[in-house]
Design a protein around this motif. Structure first.
Motif, PDB file in Angstrom:
ATOM      1  N   CYS A 131      70.860 -28.259 -30.109  1.00  0.00           N
ATOM      2  CA  CYS A 131      71.102 -28.852 -28.992  1.00  0.00           C
ATOM      3  C   CYS A 131      70.724 -27.697 -27.968  1.00  0.00           C
ATOM      4  O   CYS A 131      71.097 -27.976 -26.609  1.00  0.00           O
ATOM      5  CB  CYS A 131      72.539 -29.187 -28.431  1.00  0.00           C
ATOM      6  SG  CYS A 131      73.214 -30.231 -29.765  1.00  0.00           S
ATOM      7  N   ASN A 132      69.902 -26.540 -28.319  1.00  0.00           N
ATOM      8  CA  ASN A 132      69.323 -25.572 -27.273  1.00  0.00           C
ATOM      9  C   ASN A 132      68.163 -25.761 -26.794  1.00  0.00           C
ATOM     10  O   ASN A 132      67.305 -26.121 -27.799  1.00  0.00           O
ATOM     11  CB  ASN A 132      69.700 -24.345 -27.957  1.00  0.00           C
ATOM     12  CG  ASN A 132      71.431 -23.923 -27.768  1.00  0.00           C
ATOM     13  OD1 ASN A 132      71.985 -24.421 -27.021  1.00  0.00           O
ATOM     14  ND2 ASN A 132      71.322 -22.685 -28.413  1.00  0.00           N
ATOM     15  N   VAL A 133      67.585 -25.500 -25.641  1.00  0.00           N
ATOM     16  CA  VAL A 133      66.214 -25.274 -25.278  1.00  0.00           C
ATOM     17  C   VAL A 133      66.320 -23.772 -25.143  1.00  0.00           C
ATOM     18  O   VAL A 133      67.092 -23.296 -24.430  1.00  0.00           O
ATOM     19  CB  VAL A 133      66.145 -25.979 -24.155  1.00  0.00           C
ATOM     20  CG1 VAL A 133      64.627 -25.847 -23.473  1.00  0.00           C
ATOM     21  CG2 VAL A 133      66.098 -27.485 -24.444  1.00  0.00           C
ATOM     22  N   ARG A 134      65.526 -23.075 -25.804  1.00  0.00           N
ATOM     23  CA  ARG A 134      65.263 -21.588 -25.491  1.00  0.00           C
ATOM     24  C   ARG A 134      63.820 -21.265 -24.939  1.00  0.00           C
ATOM     25  O   ARG A 134      62.841 -21.778 -25.227  1.00  0.00           O
ATOM     26  CB  ARG A 134      65.391 -20.857 -26.657  1.00  0.00           C
ATOM     27  CG  ARG A 134      66.762 -20.538 -26.792  1.00  0.00           C
ATOM     28  CD  ARG A 134      66.937 -20.292 -28.451  1.00  0.00           C
ATOM     29  NE  ARG A 134      68.423 -20.369 -28.786  1.00  0.00           N
ATOM     30  CZ  ARG A 134      69.281 -19.335 -29.116  1.00  0.00           C
ATOM     31  NH1 ARG A 134      69.005 -18.257 -28.732  1.00  0.00           N
ATOM     32  NH2 ARG A 134      70.458 -20.012 -29.331  1.00  0.00           N
ATOM     33  N   LEU A 135      63.642 -20.307 -23.699  1.00  0.00           N
ATOM     34  CA  LEU A 135      62.560 -19.964 -23.337  1.00  0.00           C
ATOM     35  C   LEU A 135      62.421 -18.423 -23.527  1.00  0.00           C
ATOM     36  O   LEU A 135      63.224 -17.847 -23.583  1.00  0.00           O
ATOM     37  CB  LEU A 135      62.714 -20.051 -21.673  1.00  0.00           C
ATOM     38  CG  LEU A 135      62.346 -21.395 -21.199  1.00  0.00           C
ATOM     39  CD1 LEU A 135      63.423 -22.355 -21.319  1.00  0.00           C
ATOM     40  CD2 LEU A 135      61.894 -21.427 -19.784  1.00  0.00           C
ATOM     41  N   TRP A 136      61.220 -18.311 -24.094  1.00  0.00           N
ATOM     42  CA  TRP A 136      60.878 -16.831 -24.553  1.00  0.00           C
ATOM     43  C   TRP A 136      59.673 -16.369 -23.656  1.00  0.00           C
ATOM     44  O   TRP A 136      58.905 -17.019 -23.355  1.00  0.00           O
ATOM     45  CB  TRP A 136      60.477 -16.865 -25.942  1.00  0.00           C
ATOM     46  CG  TRP A 136      61.437 -17.590 -26.909  1.00  0.00           C
ATOM     47  CD1 TRP A 136      61.389 -19.052 -26.912  1.00  0.00           C
ATOM     48  CD2 TRP A 136      62.342 -16.926 -27.749  1.00  0.00           C
ATOM     49  NE1 TRP A 136      62.457 -19.293 -28.158  1.00  0.00           N
ATOM     50  CE2 TRP A 136      62.975 -17.919 -28.541  1.00  0.00           C
ATOM     51  CE3 TRP A 136      62.970 -15.718 -28.050  1.00  0.00           C
ATOM     52  CZ2 TRP A 136      64.092 -18.144 -29.369  1.00  0.00           C
ATOM     53  CZ3 TRP A 136      63.884 -15.729 -28.822  1.00  0.00           C
ATOM     54  CH2 TRP A 136      64.518 -16.791 -29.617  1.00  0.00           C
ATOM     55  N   SER A 137      59.599 -15.098 -23.460  1.00  0.00           N
ATOM     56  CA  SER A 137      58.491 -14.724 -22.717  1.00  0.00           C
ATOM     57  C   SER A 137      57.398 -14.065 -23.887  1.00  0.00           C
ATOM     58  O   SER A 137      57.856 -13.315 -24.881  1.00  0.00           O
ATOM     59  CB  SER A 137      58.513 -13.488 -21.951  1.00  0.00           C
ATOM     60  OG  SER A 137      59.048 -12.396 -22.315  1.00  0.00           O
ATOM     61  N   VAL A 138      56.297 -14.663 -23.854  1.00  0.00           N
ATOM     62  CA  VAL A 138      55.357 -14.154 -24.972  1.00  0.00           C
ATOM     63  C   VAL A 138      54.719 -12.694 -24.764  1.00  0.00           C
ATOM     64  O   VAL A 138      54.414 -12.531 -23.586  1.00  0.00           O
ATOM     65  CB  VAL A 138      53.982 -15.347 -24.807  1.00  0.00           C
ATOM     66  CG1 VAL A 138      53.085 -14.756 -25.723  1.00  0.00           C
ATOM     67  CG2 VAL A 138      54.774 -16.674 -25.211  1.00  0.00           C
ATOM     68  N   PRO A 139      54.760 -12.022 -25.978  1.00  0.00           N
ATOM     69  CA  PRO A 139      54.398 -10.643 -25.543  1.00  0.00           C
ATOM     70  C   PRO A 139      52.908 -10.860 -25.536  1.00  0.00           C
ATOM     71  O   PRO A 139      52.161 -11.339 -26.073  1.00  0.00           O
ATOM     72  CB  PRO A 139      54.793 -10.048 -27.206  1.00  0.00           C
ATOM     73  CG  PRO A 139      54.879 -10.973 -27.886  1.00  0.00           C
ATOM     74  CD  PRO A 139      55.282 -12.171 -27.528  1.00  0.00           C
ATOM     75  N   ARG A 140      52.315  -9.878 -24.469  1.00  0.00           N
ATOM     76  CA  ARG A 140      50.830  -9.920 -24.098  1.00  0.00           C
ATOM     77  C   ARG A 140      50.383  -8.985 -25.513  1.00  0.00           C
ATOM     78  O   ARG A 140      50.613  -7.948 -25.801  1.00  0.00           O
ATOM     79  CB  ARG A 140      50.613  -8.961 -23.084  1.00  0.00           C
ATOM     80  CG  ARG A 140      51.071  -9.729 -21.732  1.00  0.00           C
ATOM     81  CD  ARG A 140      50.149  -9.273 -20.667  1.00  0.00           C
ATOM     82  NE  ARG A 140      50.318 -10.098 -19.599  1.00  0.00           N
ATOM     83  CZ  ARG A 140      49.632 -11.273 -19.270  1.00  0.00           C
ATOM     84  NH1 ARG A 140      48.698 -11.596 -20.404  1.00  0.00           N
ATOM     85  NH2 ARG A 140      50.045 -12.176 -18.449  1.00  0.00           N
ATOM     86  N   PRO A 141      49.197  -9.637 -26.037  1.00  0.00           N
ATOM     87  CA  PRO A 141      48.398  -8.888 -27.027  1.00  0.00           C
ATOM     88  C   PRO A 141      47.735  -7.727 -26.597  1.00  0.00           C
ATOM     89  O   PRO A 141      47.172  -7.590 -25.320  1.00  0.00           O
ATOM     90  CB  PRO A 141      47.320 -10.066 -27.366  1.00  0.00           C
ATOM     91  CG  PRO A 141      47.151 -10.782 -26.208  1.00  0.00           C
ATOM     92  CD  PRO A 141      48.556 -10.836 -25.401  1.00  0.00           C
ATOM     93  N   SER A 142      48.063  -6.616 -27.199  1.00  0.00           N
ATOM     94  CA  SER A 142      47.145  -5.504 -26.840  1.00  0.00           C
ATOM     95  C   SER A 142      46.887  -4.632 -27.965  1.00  0.00           C
ATOM     96  O   SER A 142      47.064  -5.147 -29.355  1.00  0.00           O
ATOM     97  CB  SER A 142      48.263  -4.367 -26.242  1.00  0.00           C
ATOM     98  OG  SER A 142      49.335  -4.198 -27.041  1.00  0.00           O
ATOM     99  N   LEU A 143      46.208  -3.724 -27.942  1.00  0.00           N
ATOM    100  CA  LEU A 143      45.574  -2.875 -29.157  1.00  0.00           C
ATOM    101  C   LEU A 143      46.591  -2.500 -30.076  1.00  0.00           C
ATOM    102  O   LEU A 143      46.248  -2.210 -31.197  1.00  0.00           O
ATOM    103  CB  LEU A 143      44.577  -1.801 -28.447  1.00  0.00           C
ATOM    104  CG  LEU A 143      43.339  -2.202 -27.972  1.00  0.00           C
ATOM    105  CD1 LEU A 143      42.479  -1.209 -27.172  1.00  0.00           C
ATOM    106  CD2 LEU A 143      42.417  -2.787 -28.893  1.00  0.00           C
TER     107      LEU A 143
END
Lengths: 452, 503
Positions: A131-143
């Motif tokens: 019953c949860n909605v979770r929001l995550w911040s997507v890690p920026r792709p880096s070298l």
């Protein structure tokens, strides 16, 4: 008396310096080329055979999940990454090029039922049976990510709870609303912990939801009582409803023709509808022998890929009734989700055996950098094969696919059953008064009614 | 913006008068590139297929237009011509007169090579016209580069050589020698001895199929695939010895001219000839085909030359219509017997092989002025030649594609499900069979017993056998009573139609 004869001087017809290209002269006169049609046919035959020789669609498998994969999400801003979630609550971000996990998002306690990414690629939304909605911040792709010995894990940026288990989620295009499907259809905003809007219809749960890529306020849902509903979130109730005979597992809008959508149905067929006219399907795509679980369109809008309960992945043309390609492996069990990559080159399937598999969309395509002359040759082969693909010798080669035994037998059985049914219907029709027995077209057969 | 576009389209349609003429010319050329008429799409019921095919036909139209424009404007050279003014006839123009009028490069193509010791010479050119192979009867084989007039290789095989032929390029050639034929490489090494064929009278190479065809002294036709050496077909023609054999470049059939005046056409996959034409009252002395495949010229020993239309297998009435008349003539030195004449590809040159060597004369207008580098390139480099060989091999056609009408390849045959013949038709067929059986004339045996009663018995048996192949009549006659009459069948409702007698 006027006389002229052909006289060719050598320097006119050969190159001046060795750095120059060789001179090429064209004369397209058909009389210079006897038997050109036979030669072309021979080339088509060779092209068909070569295509089969080079057909190696399986690129690799992504291994890591510990339970069957329930859903996947594409990042619209980043081509190489794909999110996948499994039945034990494990969400991972994969790098498709190296086929390894970049980042894990632990937190869900039960199965994760829906995954989606916002259009700017920053926020990942997941929902599950806890019953949860979770929001995550997507890690920026880096070298730094290129040396992947560490698998990072992050904390959710927000967790919202609701009363019932959630079954699907989708994000609005170019907006900040997302919709969840569960006991009812809810529209959420990223910042609010309660849904901004709710749509209830009947007592059955909503199984899947998909926003329209062209009109950001329109979405299509399918519910457990065999309905497909189209909602406009600015209105308070469904804009259109179609009642089918069996339930629809998933819907996908055509990105190039946003008024059309295709519904993956439990009876093994996919139905393409025009969103504006719902009395009959535009096209019925029949080839799966068991329920179609997921469907995704190619960004070109010309093909879509479906994954089915019968352990196979099929690629269909958007307007054709039969599949162009089928992918299967002994190790791949029930396919629950499929995605077509955003560069229209790969197809990713997630299945019950905890693996994501990467396939080529065109099985005999040469990947990597292709020289222009090679490219031209491939195009010529494709064109000449398509020209003669209806002739028996070439048709046999082009159409040939190895089917796993259960699918082969199921197809033979269904063919026999359909033939018998059709024969009986013909006879019934012939022996009744003309006009009493009406045959329904396939496009309307499975639709019970349309409700406004 | 929209108004300007409309103006442009108007301007396209209304052309100035001289451009309109060119338009007509272009249309005529376009027809050639369209390669026949478009398909009739009206009969199609499938809408999707119809739109797809309609858009394809449009594309073909566009490409034909583009090709016609290229032909008009972009081709580098134009054809040669010989035009006389006034009462002067073209056939009175001598080679020396021509030499005065043309440039140096062309006049180099006129020469006589005198080699009296080695007998009448046969010639062959490669497809691009760059190399020539001359084979003298007394065993002299010479490979010449025509552009630089270089003798590449000459060998003396010390045997009778009856014919020579190049294989797919100048690297290989075949010579028909006294007892067997041999294949040689460009540097004169003998590569293969083709024993199976026996003493060969004529050798010809089918380019698209890589088949070496030959007719031998007994009158047998042999086809051999030179890529892997398999003998594809050995056909006994049954018409005796002949040495008149030519290949039709349009469809790859081999035509033989026989001593009875018939011309027969053969393909490797059948033992019987495709066509037999009675061309001359006496023996056929030689044959030639037009590159477009529709015309054939034959000459007989009764000193007549006839031109045939191969679509209808009829003679083209040449003299009366005035289409075919004498163009040029060249008198050879007295005592020279001409063995072979062959036009050099892509040049206005005729090569003549005769008993004292070979000559070359200029015939303006006889060569194709514009060659296509991908088809045949007289200025080929080694690399290009090697690549071309590989491409030729990839495009090699199987021997089954040799047929009288090659446009059938790649065409769909309309599927006809065999329908049950109506009773009337069966009756008619039966009549025909019975008549045929009755018409058979039995040989009257003179040796042994030959009673008339036995003869009639035998004849009756034949007729019985013919009738026996039509058994349905008896069965339907038996069930006649239970079946509804034919007249009532038409009035029956649909569901009862299957009880009516099939008509």
């Amino acid at each position: 008396m006027r006389i002229k004869t052909i006289s060719r001087s050598v320097d006119e017809f050969t190159r001046e310096r060795s750095q120059d290209l060789q001179r090429v002269f064209h004369n397209f006169d058909p009389s210079l080329r006897p038997m050109e049609k036979a030669v072309e046919y021979q080339r088509a035959l060779t092209a068909a055979k070569l295509e089969k020789i080079f057909a190696r669609p399986f690129v690799g498998a992504m291994d890591g999940h510990r339970d069957g994969i329930s859903c996947m999400a594409k990042n619209p801003n980043y081509l190489k990454g794909i999110f996948s979630a499994s039945m034990d609550g494990d969400i991972r971000l994969w790098d498709i090029a190296t086929r390894r996990t970049v980042c894990q998002f632990p937190g869900h306690l039960g199965a994760v039922r829906g995954l989606t990414v916002s259009t700017d690629g920053n926020v990942l939304v997941s929902c599950g049976t806890d019953c949860n909605v979770r929001l995550w911040s997507v890690p920026r792709p880096s070298l730094e990510d290129s040396d992947l010995s560490s698998e990072k894990s992050t904390e959710p940026s927000a967790v919202y709870t609701c009363k019932n288990a959630l079954l699907a989620v989708d994000h609005q295009f170019e907006g900040d609303l997302f919709a969840t499907a569960g006991a009812q259809l809810d529209i959420w905003n990223h910042n609010r912990s309660q849904p901004v809007q709710s749509f209830t219809s009947g007592s059955h749960s909503v199984i899947s939801v998909r926003f329209n890529p062209g009109e950001p306020d329109i979405l299509a849902t399918s519910s457990g009582d065999n309905h497909i509903s189209i909602y406009d979130i600015r209105m308070s109730s469904a804009a259109r409803k179609i009642l089918m005979r069996t339930k629809t597992n998933s819907i996908a809008w055509n990105p190039m023709e946003p008024m059309n959508f295709t519904a993956a149905n439990e009876d093994g067929n996919c139905y393409s509808f025009d969103g504006r006219k719902n009395e009959e399907a535009k096209c019925v795509h029949k080839d799966h022998v068991s329920a179609v679980m997921d469907i995704d369109f190619s960004p070109t809008g010309r093909e879509f890929v479906t994954g089915s309960y019968d352990r196979s992945v099929r690629i269909f043309p958007y307007n054709g009734g039969h599949s162009r390609e089928i992918y299967h492996t002994k190790r791949m069990q029930r396919v629950f989700c499929v995605k077509y990559s955003s560069d229209a080159t790969y197809v990713i399937s997630g299945s019950d055996d905890t693996n994501l598999r990467l396939w080529k969309a065109k099985a005999s395509e040469q990947l990597g950098v292709i020289l222009p002359r090679e490219q031209k040759k491939h195009e010529y082969n494709e064109a000449v094969k398509n020209r003669y693909k209806h002739l028996p010798e070439i048709k046999r080669i082009v159409r040939h696919r190895h089917l796993p035994k259960p699918i082969y037998k199921a197809k033979a059985e269904s063919r026999a059953m359909n033939d018998a049914k059709r024969r009986k219907d013909d006879r019934r029709k012939a022996h009744s008064a003309p006009g009493t027995v009406v045959t329904e077209s396939h496009r309307t057969r499975r639709i019970i009614k349309e409700v406004e | 913006m929209e108004v300007a576009l409309e103006d442009n389209s108007l301007m396209d349609k209304v052309l100035p008068p001289d451009e309109q003429e060119i338009d007509v010319e272009l249309e005529a050329k376009e027809k050639k590139y369209l390669r026949g008429e478009g398909a009739n799409l009206e009969t199609l019921k499938d809408k999707k297929l119809k739109t797809q095919l309609a858009s394809r036909e449009k594309l073909y139209g566009k490409s034909a237009k583009a090709a016609a424009k290229i032909e008009k404007w972009l081709l580098p050279a134009s054809a040669g011509y010989l035009e006389t003014d006034g009462l002067e006839k073209t056939w009175r123009v001598k080679q020396t007169d021509i030499a005065k009028e043309v440039d140096i490069l062309s006049s180099r193509n006129q020469y006589d090579i005198v080699l009296p010791d080695f007998g009448p010479y046969k010639l062959d050119f490669t497809a691009s016209g760059r190399h020539m192979l001359a084979g003298g009867r007394k065993g002299h084989l010479a490979l010449v580069d025509m552009m630089s007039m270089n003798l590449i290789k000459e060998i003396q095989v010390r045997e009778t050589v009856r014919d020579v032929a190049f294989l797919h390029n100048d690297q290989f050639f075949a010579a028909a020698q006294k007892k067997y034929s041999y294949i040689y490489a460009r540097d004169g090494t003998e590569l293969h001895c083709l024993k199976e064929r026996g003493p060969v009278a004529r050798l010809r190479f089918l380019k698209n199929h890589f088949l070496l065809a030959s007719v031998n002294k007994i009158g047998q036709l042999h086809y051999q695939d030179v890529t892997y050496g398999d003998m594809v077909a050995s056909i006994r023609t049954g018409k005796g010895r002949t040495d008149v054999m030519e290949v039709n470049p349009y469809n790859g059939v081999v035509a033989l001219g026989h001593s009875g005046g018939t011309v027969t056409m053969w393909k490797p996959t059948s033992q019987a000839p495709l066509v037999q034409m009675q061309c001359h009252p006496g023996p056929v002395s030689s044959l030639a085909f037009h590159p477009n495949g529709h015309l054939m010229a034959t000459s007989g020993k009764e000193r007549k030359l006839k031109i045939w239309d191969l679509r209808k297998f009829e003679e083209v009435l040449g003299d009366s219509s005035g289409d075919y008349s004498r163009y040029m003539s060249h008198s050879m030195v007295k005592g020279y017997q001409i063995e072979k004449v062959m036009f050099r590809p892509y040049e206005d040159v005729l090569g003549i092989g005769h008993s004292m060597g070979w000559s070359s004369v200029l015939i303006p207008g006889s060569g194709e002025p514009n060659f296509d580098s991908w088809v045949a390139n007289p200025f080929e480099t080694t690399k290009q030649r090697r690549e071309k060989e590989v491409h030729l091999l990839l495009d090699k056609l199987p021997p089954e594609t040799i047929m009288l009408d090659p446009s059938k390849i790649g065409a769909m045959r309309p599927s006809r499900r065999k329908e049950r013949l109506t009773r009337g038709e069966i009756e008619a067929e039966k009549e025909v069979a019975v008549e045929a059986a009755k018409g058979v004339e039995l040989k009257k045996k003179t040796k042994g017993r030959n009673k008339p009663s036995k003869r009639t018995k035998k004849k009756k048996e034949l007729v019985e056998n013919a009738k026996r192949t039509f058994p349905e009549q008896e069965n339907s006659a038996a069930g006649k009573k239970r079946r509804i009459g034919e007249d009532a069948a038409a009035e029956l409702p649909a569901c009862l139609k299957r009880f009516a007698r099939k008509n």
